[in-house]
Motif scaffolding. Sequence first.
Motif, PDB file in Angstrom:
ATOM      1  N   SER A 256      41.843  54.266  14.631  1.00 62.55           N
ATOM      2  CA  SER A 256      41.889  53.113  15.524  1.00 62.55           C
ATOM      3  C   SER A 256      41.021  52.011  14.931  1.00 62.55           C
ATOM      4  CB  SER A 256      41.375  53.495  16.913  1.00 62.55           C
ATOM      5  OG  SER A 256      39.978  53.739  16.869  1.00 62.55           O
ATOM      6  N   LEU A 257      41.213  50.778  15.410  1.00 62.46           N
ATOM      7  CA  LEU A 257      40.415  49.661  14.903  1.00 62.46           C
ATOM      8  C   LEU A 257      38.926  49.914  15.106  1.00 62.46           C
ATOM      9  CD1 LEU A 257      42.520  46.615  16.118  1.00 62.46           C
ATOM     10  CD2 LEU A 257      42.323  47.496  13.799  1.00 62.46           C
ATOM     11  N   LEU A 258      38.551  50.368  16.281  1.00 60.87           N
ATOM     12  CA  LEU A 258      37.142  50.598  16.580  1.00 60.87           C
ATOM     13  C   LEU A 258      36.548  51.687  15.686  1.00 60.87           C
ATOM     14  CD1 LEU A 258      34.872  49.600  18.359  1.00 60.87           C
ATOM     15  CD2 LEU A 258      35.556  51.297  20.065  1.00 60.87           C
ATOM     16  N   LYS A 259      37.262  52.788  15.512  1.00 59.77           N
ATOM     17  CA  LYS A 259      36.764  53.862  14.636  1.00 59.77           C
ATOM     18  C   LYS A 259      36.661  53.383  13.191  1.00 59.77           C
ATOM     19  CE  LYS A 259      37.899  58.030  17.151  1.00 59.77           C
ATOM     20  NZ  LYS A 259      38.597  59.320  17.125  1.00 59.77           N
ATOM     21  N   SER A 260      37.586  52.548  12.772  1.00 68.44           N
ATOM     22  CA  SER A 260      37.528  52.015  11.410  1.00 68.44           C
ATOM     23  C   SER A 260      36.279  51.161  11.215  1.00 68.44           C
ATOM     24  CB  SER A 260      38.772  51.173  11.112  1.00 68.44           C
ATOM     25  OG  SER A 260      39.920  51.965  11.109  1.00 68.44           O
ATOM     26  N   ILE A 261      35.992  50.269  12.156  1.00 65.05           N
ATOM     27  CA  ILE A 261      34.809  49.413  12.051  1.00 65.05           C
ATOM     28  C   ILE A 261      33.550  50.260  12.045  1.00 65.05           C
ATOM     29  CG2 ILE A 261      33.460  47.632  13.233  1.00 65.05           C
ATOM     30  CD1 ILE A 261      36.257  46.516  14.175  1.00 65.05           C
TER      31      ILE A 261
END
Length: 92
Positions: free
Chosen positions: A79-84
Amino acid sequence: KCDDAGASFIMIPAVTLPDGWNPPTVDLLFCPMQRDGYSSRLYFSAQLTGKNNLNWNTTAVILGRTWYAFSWRIEDNQSLLKSIFGYLKALK
């Protein structure tokens, strides 16, 4: 969300970094797509100095502003959040 040169970016302003990093607050620019040979990139508004030596390997002008990125690979297809957060793990 914003676009520049065919790529999409997510701006995250005024992020406070963990203790030991200078500057203590930076803007982040996340590119969730392939860029610079990575499946995604997290750019910082300044090169950080601190407790870890980061391999700053990219300087780019995006959206009319200079951004910096270090070499760090994260797991693909998150997910975007996990990637960041995957990129921010380098700052621990």
